[in-house]
Structure formats: C-alpha cells, structure tokens
Design a protein around this motif. Sequence first.
Motif, PDB file in Angstrom:
ATOM      1  N   ASN A   6       0.998  -1.577   0.055  1.00  0.00           N
ATOM      2  CA  ASN A   6       0.069  -0.105  -0.266  1.00  0.00           C
ATOM      3  C   ASN A   6       0.877   1.269   0.112  1.00  0.00           C
ATOM      4  N   SER A   7       1.959   1.298   1.108  1.00  0.00           N
ATOM      5  CA  SER A   7       2.975   1.910   1.200  1.00  0.00           C
ATOM      6  C   SER A   7       3.470   2.651  -0.670  1.00  0.00           C
ATOM      7  N   SER A   8       3.704   1.841  -0.973  1.00  0.00           N
ATOM      8  CA  SER A   8       4.244   2.071  -2.568  1.00  0.00           C
ATOM      9  C   SER A   8       2.657   2.634  -3.139  1.00  0.00           C
ATOM     10  N   ASN A   9       1.292   2.623  -3.037  1.00  0.00           N
ATOM     11  CA  ASN A   9       0.791   2.941  -3.110  1.00  0.00           C
ATOM     12  C   ASN A   9      -0.037   4.106  -3.370  1.00  0.00           C
ATOM     13  N   VAL A  10       0.734   4.133  -1.882  1.00  0.00           N
ATOM     14  CA  VAL A  10       0.284   5.718  -1.418  1.00  0.00           C
ATOM     15  C   VAL A  10       0.861   6.651  -2.205  1.00  0.00           C
ATOM     16  N   LEU A  11       2.252   6.553  -2.826  1.00  0.00           N
ATOM     17  CA  LEU A  11       2.458   7.321  -3.746  1.00  0.00           C
ATOM     18  C   LEU A  11       2.004   7.474  -4.533  1.00  0.00           C
ATOM     19  N   ALA A  12       2.173   6.308  -4.888  1.00  0.00           N
ATOM     20  CA  ALA A  12       1.351   6.498  -6.500  1.00  0.00           C
ATOM     21  C   ALA A  12       0.102   7.486  -6.592  1.00  0.00           C
ATOM     22  N   GLY A  13      -0.623   6.681  -5.354  1.00  0.00           N
ATOM     23  CA  GLY A  13      -2.194   7.484  -5.433  1.00  0.00           C
ATOM     24  C   GLY A  13      -1.628   9.293  -5.533  1.00  0.00           C
ATOM     25  N   LYS A  14      -0.204   9.446  -4.419  1.00  0.00           N
ATOM     26  CA  LYS A  14      -0.539  10.962  -4.553  1.00  0.00           C
ATOM     27  C   LYS A  14       0.140  12.010  -5.762  1.00  0.00           C
ATOM     28  N   LEU A  15       0.936  10.998  -6.692  1.00  0.00           N
ATOM     29  CA  LEU A  15       1.516  11.598  -7.929  1.00  0.00           C
ATOM     30  C   LEU A  15       0.108  11.392  -8.603  1.00  0.00           C
ATOM     31  N   GLU A  16      -0.699  10.371  -8.931  1.00  0.00           N
ATOM     32  CA  GLU A  16      -2.452  10.794  -9.368  1.00  0.00           C
ATOM     33  C   GLU A  16      -2.512  11.660  -9.023  1.00  0.00           C
ATOM     34  N   ALA A  17      -2.626  12.216  -8.059  1.00  0.00           N
ATOM     35  CA  ALA A  17      -3.731  13.031  -7.938  1.00  0.00           C
ATOM     36  C   ALA A  17      -3.289  14.081  -8.356  1.00  0.00           C
ATOM     37  N   GLN A  18      -1.771  14.294  -8.130  1.00  0.00           N
ATOM     38  CA  GLN A  18      -1.520  15.919  -8.705  1.00  0.00           C
ATOM     39  C   GLN A  18      -1.300  16.024 -10.146  1.00  0.00           C
ATOM     40  N   ARG A  19      -0.944  14.992 -10.926  1.00  0.00           N
ATOM     41  CA  ARG A  19      -1.643  14.572 -11.926  1.00  0.00           C
ATOM     42  C   ARG A  19      -2.846  15.316 -12.916  1.00  0.00           C
ATOM     43  N   SER A  20      -4.123  13.905 -11.349  1.00  0.00           N
ATOM     44  CA  SER A  20      -6.004  14.686 -12.137  1.00  0.00           C
ATOM     45  C   SER A  20      -5.665  15.859 -12.096  1.00  0.00           C
ATOM     46  N   THR A  21      -5.002  17.021 -10.565  1.00  0.00           N
ATOM     47  CA  THR A  21      -5.628  17.899 -10.544  1.00  0.00           C
ATOM     48  C   THR A  21      -5.077  19.245 -11.803  1.00  0.00           C
ATOM     49  N   LEU A  22      -3.536  18.030 -12.544  1.00  0.00           N
ATOM     50  CA  LEU A  22      -3.278  19.678 -13.722  1.00  0.00           C
ATOM     51  C   LEU A  22      -3.965  19.575 -15.123  1.00  0.00           C
ATOM     52  N   LEU A  23      -4.503  18.134 -15.085  1.00  0.00           N
ATOM     53  CA  LEU A  23      -5.514  17.711 -16.295  1.00  0.00           C
ATOM     54  C   LEU A  23      -6.781  18.372 -15.821  1.00  0.00           C
ATOM     55  N   GLU A  24      -7.081  18.464 -14.597  1.00  0.00           N
ATOM     56  CA  GLU A  24      -8.673  18.890 -14.714  1.00  0.00           C
ATOM     57  C   GLU A  24      -8.876  19.861 -15.755  1.00  0.00           C
ATOM     58  N   TYR A  25      -8.025  20.983 -15.268  1.00  0.00           N
ATOM     59  CA  TYR A  25      -8.689  21.884 -16.402  1.00  0.00           C
ATOM     60  C   TYR A  25      -8.900  22.012 -17.705  1.00  0.00           C
ATOM     61  N   SER A  26      -8.040  21.443 -18.553  1.00  0.00           N
ATOM     62  CA  SER A  26      -8.170  20.095 -19.911  1.00  0.00           C
ATOM     63  C   SER A  26      -9.694  19.699 -19.559  1.00  0.00           C
ATOM     64  N   ASN A  27      -9.647  18.905 -18.127  1.00  0.00           N
ATOM     65  CA  ASN A  27     -11.289  18.022 -18.249  1.00  0.00           C
ATOM     66  C   ASN A  27     -12.351  19.277 -18.562  1.00  0.00           C
ATOM     67  N   LEU A  28     -12.700  20.284 -18.228  1.00  0.00           N
ATOM     68  CA  LEU A  28     -13.193  21.357 -17.433  1.00  0.00           C
ATOM     69  C   LEU A  28     -14.756  21.366 -18.544  1.00  0.00           C
ATOM     70  N   LYS A  29     -13.498  21.707 -19.602  1.00  0.00           N
ATOM     71  CA  LYS A  29     -14.353  21.653 -21.021  1.00  0.00           C
ATOM     72  C   LYS A  29     -15.386  20.284 -21.396  1.00  0.00           C
ATOM     73  N   ASN A  30     -14.972  19.496 -21.510  1.00  0.00           N
ATOM     74  CA  ASN A  30     -15.956  18.322 -21.436  1.00  0.00           C
ATOM     75  C   ASN A  30     -16.906  17.555 -20.359  1.00  0.00           C
ATOM     76  N   LEU A  31     -16.280  18.365 -19.118  1.00  0.00           N
ATOM     77  CA  LEU A  31     -17.254  17.921 -17.643  1.00  0.00           C
ATOM     78  C   LEU A  31     -18.681  18.574 -17.994  1.00  0.00           C
ATOM     79  N   ASN A  32     -17.717  20.867 -18.311  1.00  0.00           N
ATOM     80  CA  ASN A  32     -19.225  21.117 -18.233  1.00  0.00           C
ATOM     81  C   ASN A  32     -20.556  20.715 -19.391  1.00  0.00           C
TER      82      ASN A  32
END
Lengths: 274, 173
Positions: free
Chosen positions: A41-67
């Motif tokens: 899991n610990s490795s997953n925690v790290l991986a999860g944090k990275l994933e979360a960071q990535r998704s916050t970065l990419l979220e803006y580009s997805n906002l249009k689709n989401l809207n």
Amino acid sequence: MYNVIQLLIKYGAHILFVVLEIICFTLIVNKNDTQQAIFLNSSNVLAGKLEAQRSTLLEYSNLKNLNDSLLRENATLIENLISIEYSNELIPGSDTVLAQYSLIPTKIINSTINQRNNHFTLNKGSREGLYPGMGVIASHIGLIGIIRNTSDNFAHVISLLNSQTRISCTVKNRTGHGTLVWENADPLRMTLISIPKHEQIEVGDTVITSGYSTMFPRGILVGKIESIKVPPGSNSYAITVKLFNDLTSVKYAYVIQNRFAAEQIKLENEVGHE
Amino acid sequence: MNKYIVPNLLRILILFLVQILVFKQITFTLDNKIFVHFLIYPLAILQLPIKTPRMVLLLVAFILGIGLDVFYDSLGIHAAALVLTAYIRGIIIAMIEPYEGYNVNDVPTIRNFGIGWFVYYLSLALIIHIFVYFSIEAFSFVYFFEIMLNSIFSFIVSFIVIMLSQLIFRPKF
C-alpha cells in the motif's frame, strides 16, 4: 582470508545487527498480513499522490468536457420537469405530451444588456437543430429570449430585455394571461400587461409562462410580482415582475425544441386564412 | 562474569512471562485511536552488564523478540525493534558515561549509578524502542501522527511500570 576474518572480528556486531534486522523484516513482511498489505500500500500511497497531482493538473483541460456533460444532464432534468408539469395538468397518461419538448444545451458566446434592444449569440446553429422562433431558457427557472435568426453554427437570440419581446405569461394558480414586455431599462424587472383588472392577483405571486405559444411550454418560472398598478383609463393591470434569473450573468442556455411547433403553426395559419 | 548469567537469564525469563501473561492482556486504547501498550521487556536487554559483547546483546535481543512475537502473533516486529534497541544501547551508554567511567562488571541499575543516570538511560532507550516498535507495526510513515501519539502514551505507562519495579526490587545484578 585473514582480512575477511579481521573484518568480521572488527565489525561482527554491526554485520550481525544488519543480518538480524534483515531476518526480522523478512519475517514481518512475509508472515504478517497487515504489514504485507501496507508494504504494497505504501507504494500505492506514493503512486496515489502522484496520480492525484496529475489529475489536478489535467483537470482544467477536462473542465470543458465536464461542463458539456453537465449541460446535457441538466437539459434532461429540465425536460423531465416540464414533462411532469404537463402530465399533471393536461392529458394524463399521454405519451406524446411527454415527448413534446426537448432541450438543446448551448453556451452563450456574446451578449448585450445595456441597450434598449439586447441580444444574445449562442454557439449552436441550424446544424444542431436550432431554428428561428424557438424559446431559450436559462433553466427551469428563468427565460432568456427567442431565437430570431440562425446560421450553420450560431444562433441570434432576442433577449428578454428587448423592446420587441412579447411573451405570453400567466400567474401561477390564477386565471387569465397577459404579455410580458420590457418597458424600463432595469435588467432585473419586466412588465406584465393586459391581464384584465377583474382578475384576483396579489403582490408576491409567481409569474409563469402560459404555454399559449409554440416557444415555451407552460410552467417555466419567470419571476415574482413586485407591484401592481392600474393605469388610469385602462382595463388591465400593469404588473412589475422581478425576474428570478439575472440576465447579466447568465452563461449557459437551453433551447426548447417543440416537436409539434410546425404542426401547430400550420393549423393555426390555415384557420387564419379562411 | 559467570555469576551474572543465571540472574540475567532469570530476569529475561521473568520479564518475558510477565510481558506475555500480564501486560499483553492490559493493552488498551484511548479515544479508539491511540493504542497504549505496556512494553517492559526492553528492560531485559537494558539491564545486561555494561560490558556484555554486542554480539551477545544482539542475539539475546533477537531470541527474546522472536519469543514475544510468537505470543503477540506479530512475527518479527518485537524482534526488529529489540535488536535495534540492543544495537544502540552501547551508543547510549557511551553517551551518558559518568565522569569516573564504567567498571568491567557494572550492571546498569539505580543502585550502581543513581536514579538520575538510570532515568536518563531508561527513558532514552525506551522511547527509541517504543517509537521504532510502533513505526514497524504501522510500517508506513503516512501514519506519523498516530505513531507519535501511540509512542508517547505507551512510553509514559511503560516507563512508570519499569521505574516502579526498579524502586521496589532494587536489583543487585
């Protein structure tokens, strides 16, 4: 060889320490379920944090689709609200009525509010099924205007805040209907005229669309009655209505598609020509 | 030197039994979050004679730890923490060496070094042991705050129990 033995004598305790700890940790990870899970899991925690960071970065580009997806969802919900209004008030159990109105979500790309005749421009046109004469609403609460002209990809809307606007409205739970016009320059208030003065109407009543046109179904909430006056010598009220929605800040709009509009207009015109 | 073997073996055995028979049963939680464990067995390692070879310390710690782990169903955790404690015991002892130094056969007790020295020695070694123990148990520093709370509360109760036992029995060896 001698060196190795000397090394062992000198650092034996340290080596033993390392060996024993390795044994311990091997035991811990191999024999204990929780630690094994956490180790993975610990490795997953790290991986999860990275994933979360990535998704916050990419979220803006997805906002249009989401809207867009939210808009479509909203359109369906408002359609259902309109259908419910009809199934309650008109013909119970009629499938055709339920399917009469559908909504097309659009985005307002240009608007004016400070002129005597205000307009909107929508980002969809005849290619998406928008035609002159269709009503445009902000949601279940709030009108926007009527489409006047369309090109392939854009639609030109006469705003409510326009001297040409004439929308048939009625007062909720009262009889009689009148016409909604924009007389003063206040973008939050409109006037409801030609309701006969024998009708019982009070300040605070809700104004809704009457459904006596092909543009808007019955029951779209428009605004609240703020004051009632009877102009001298007139036979009808001049009612000031405070709009529920603020047209100065509206960004998205739904175009109402009435499947039977052409049929209704054709029939009414035939009668008119006779 | 030989006269130390029997009392130390006895002490290890008694501490082992007391730990698994008594203190294992009175583990409790505060506020459903903080685990308070009574960890008194490190005393067995801490009270071996000062000049005990490091190898012996490590092996004794490992065997005692594994023995505890068998009863705690946590194979390796106590052993890992205790081996580390045994390893750093020498460093702590060197750090707090009194002015006149150590004799060959000195045993770290209140009787030999006074209560101030013993409290210093015991608290340093015990807090490290307990912190390492909870860290290995959680096995991830994501839970750092919980580990800290667990360690602090467990340290307080364990420290009190060990000090009381020392003041009551005043061991010679």
